[in-house]
Design an enzyme around this catalytic site. Structure first.
Site, mmCIF file in Angstrom:
data_model
loop_
_atom_site.group_PDB
_atom_site.id
_atom_site.type_symbol
_atom_site.label_atom_id
_atom_site.label_comp_id
_atom_site.label_asym_id
_atom_site.label_seq_id
_atom_site.Cartn_x
_atom_site.Cartn_y
_atom_site.Cartn_z
ATOM 1 N N PRO A 48 0.808 -1.229 0.000
ATOM 2 C CA PRO A 48 0.000 0.000 0.000
ATOM 3 C C PRO A 48 0.844 1.283 0.000
ATOM 4 O O PRO A 48 0.497 2.261 -0.649
ATOM 5 C CB PRO A 48 -0.827 -0.122 1.291
ATOM 6 C CG PRO A 48 -0.974 -1.599 1.490
ATOM 7 C CD PRO A 48 0.312 -2.200 0.998
ATOM 8 N N ALA A 79 4.274 1.228 -0.715
ATOM 9 C CA ALA A 79 5.535 0.981 -1.436
ATOM 10 C C ALA A 79 5.205 0.485 -2.842
ATOM 11 O O ALA A 79 5.068 -0.708 -3.076
ATOM 12 C CB ALA A 79 6.385 -0.046 -0.692
ATOM 13 N N SER A 104 6.178 2.488 -6.563
ATOM 14 C CA SER A 104 7.409 2.763 -7.311
ATOM 15 C C SER A 104 8.630 2.688 -6.394
ATOM 16 O O SER A 104 9.710 2.273 -6.804
ATOM 17 C CB SER A 104 7.335 4.149 -7.964
ATOM 18 O OG SER A 104 6.309 4.169 -8.935
ATOM 19 N N ILE A 145 -1.593 -7.587 -6.368
ATOM 20 C CA ILE A 145 -0.982 -8.866 -6.718
ATOM 21 C C ILE A 145 -1.832 -9.580 -7.771
ATOM 22 O O ILE A 145 -2.973 -9.970 -7.520
ATOM 23 C CB ILE A 145 -0.762 -9.746 -5.466
ATOM 24 C CG1 ILE A 145 0.019 -8.945 -4.393
ATOM 25 C CG2 ILE A 145 -0.042 -11.036 -5.848
ATOM 26 C CD1 ILE A 145 1.319 -8.292 -4.868
ATOM 27 N N GLY A 172 -18.813 5.576 -33.421
ATOM 28 C CA GLY A 172 -19.712 5.275 -32.305
ATOM 29 C C GLY A 172 -19.695 3.802 -31.915
ATOM 30 O O GLY A 172 -19.819 3.458 -30.736
ATOM 31 N N GLU A 197 4.462 -3.268 -13.432
ATOM 32 C CA GLU A 197 5.896 -3.590 -13.536
ATOM 33 C C GLU A 197 6.743 -2.334 -13.729
ATOM 34 O O GLU A 197 7.710 -2.306 -14.488
ATOM 35 C CB GLU A 197 6.161 -4.632 -14.625
ATOM 36 C CG GLU A 197 5.697 -6.002 -14.167
ATOM 37 C CD GLU A 197 6.411 -7.161 -14.811
ATOM 38 O OE1 GLU A 197 7.611 -7.055 -15.106
ATOM 39 O OE2 GLU A 197 5.749 -8.190 -15.001
#
Length: 385
Positions: free
Chosen positions: A134, A136, A138, A163, A347, A370
């Site tokens: 939560p 950590a 980047s 995850i 459309g 990633e």
């Protein structure tokens, strides 16, 4: 001199081309028909898993000595690309199996490899990767999940977030702090099993795209695991995590490439059928220029991605740059191309009756996970060749 047909420098081998044909046929028969329902119902693509396992395509990267196909990095890219062309959620099966298990392949003991790679290769288990938290993302070095040595065991406590395939995978590579005084050099890697006491999962996230691939929090509440489940030496986990991403960012480039190609293929067919002002809209130069730009960018992304896959296979010194460049460029292309595909359908492109809106939503995540593309640019700048 022109016309030497056996000059193979910039093309995949015949085996790679045969693999692509085989995967494409399988995908069109067994995965593509379920892609819309998987997205609509936000359910795991079981049909895709069954088809991939039956054809030994769910974890092609596992070395032959552990019962795997021993596919090279380019073959793995081609499998992921072809699956993503129809269903990005399904392409996360081979991609995340590689991401989760690569730390074991790179740094694990022989016993660990035998124990965990063999069931993965057989299709009896999937493998996920637990790095983000939560607080950590980047800054993965700022993680707080802890692993404390207790005799012949480690005890894990903490939370991992975002995850992929959490709850479906049997095995999890988990990064945890073993020495809080050393920051990244105090992080170690472990294999945790879904069945270990104290492992639980949060509710699936409600996402913009890749809805068929569950994304959940994973909770570790006094999870006791044998000490021999450590991957490599204590304190080497962060280095293993970063080394893993050098290789697996290329699989995200492959996903991006696949979804971009799928969107172009669909749009190309549509503009030839759709008539306005008495002729197919494909006859209008404005449309032709859009298609040309889309195809050009995909060709450039494919060249970069395949080059990076070759660098991954060889272990080139500039792999960190190449992997980041391929992931960043291909994912930016995927977002542009899928957005243009929606535009080309007008459309209709904006409705769920056609696949390009799903492709556009699915493409977005490739710019984020990633390592965001902003972080990729930092990685590239620090590793300029």
């Amino acid at each position: 001199m022109a016309g030497s047909a056996d000059f193979d420098l910039y093309r995949p081998s015949e085996e790679h081309d045969m693999l692509r044909d085989a995967v494409r046929s399988l995908v069109e028969a067994k995965i593509a028909p379920y892609a819309a329902a998987v997205d609509e119902e936000a359910r795991f693509p079981q049909e895709a898993l069954d088809a991939l396992v039956a054809n030994d395509l769910h974890a092609v990267h596992v070395p032959e000595e552990y019962g795997g196909a021993g596919a090279d990095a380019l073959a793995t890219v081609i499998v992921i690309e072809e699956v993503a062309r129809a269903c990005v959620s399904s392409s996360l099966i081979p991609a995340v199996n590689k991401l989760g298990s690569l730390p074991v392949i790179l740094s694990g003991s022989e016993d660990l490899k035998k124990k965990y790679l063999a069931p993965l290769a057989k299709g009896d288990a999937m493998f996920s990767y637990c790095l983000s938290e939560p607080e950590a993302g980047s800054d993965a070095g700022g993680m707080t999940t802890k692993a404390v040595r207790d005799g012949d065991h480690y005890v894990l406590n903490g939370v991992k977030r975002w995850i992929t395939n959490a709850g479906v995978s049997e095995y999890y590579t988990v990064m945890a702090v073993t020495d809080p005084t050393k920051r990244t050099k105090g992080i170690s890697a472990f294999v945790v099993e879904k069945s270990d006491e104290g492992v639980s999962f949060g509710a699936p996230e409600k996402k913009l795209g890749i809805k068929g691939s569950p994304t959940r929090e994973v909770y570790f509440d006094n999870v006791r695991i044998p000490a021999d489940r450590i991957i490599g030496e204590e304190g080497t986990g962060f280095a293993t995590a970063m080394k893993t991403l050098d290789h697996t960012r290329i699989t995200i480039a492959a996903q991006a490439l696949g979804v971009a190609q799928g969107a172009l293929d669909y749009a190309k067919g549509y503009v030839q059928e759709r008539k306005q002002f008495g002729k197919p809209i494909a006859d209008f130069q404005g449309i032709q220029f859009m298609l040309a730009d889309m195809a050009m960018k995909i060709a450039a992304a494919r060249a970069l991605t395949y080059q990076a896959a070759a660098a991954s296979e060889r272990g080139d010194k500039d792999l960190t740059f190449q992997g980041a460049a391929a992931k960043c460029f291909a994912s930016d292309v995927a977002m542009e191309v899928t957005t243009d595909a929606v535009q080309l359908l007008g459309g209709y492109g904006y409705t769920r009756d056609y696949p390009v809106e799903r492709m556009m939503r699915d493409a977005k995540i490739t710019q984020i996970y990633e390592g965001t593309n902003q972080v990729q640019r930092i990685v590239m700048a620090r590793n300029l060749p």
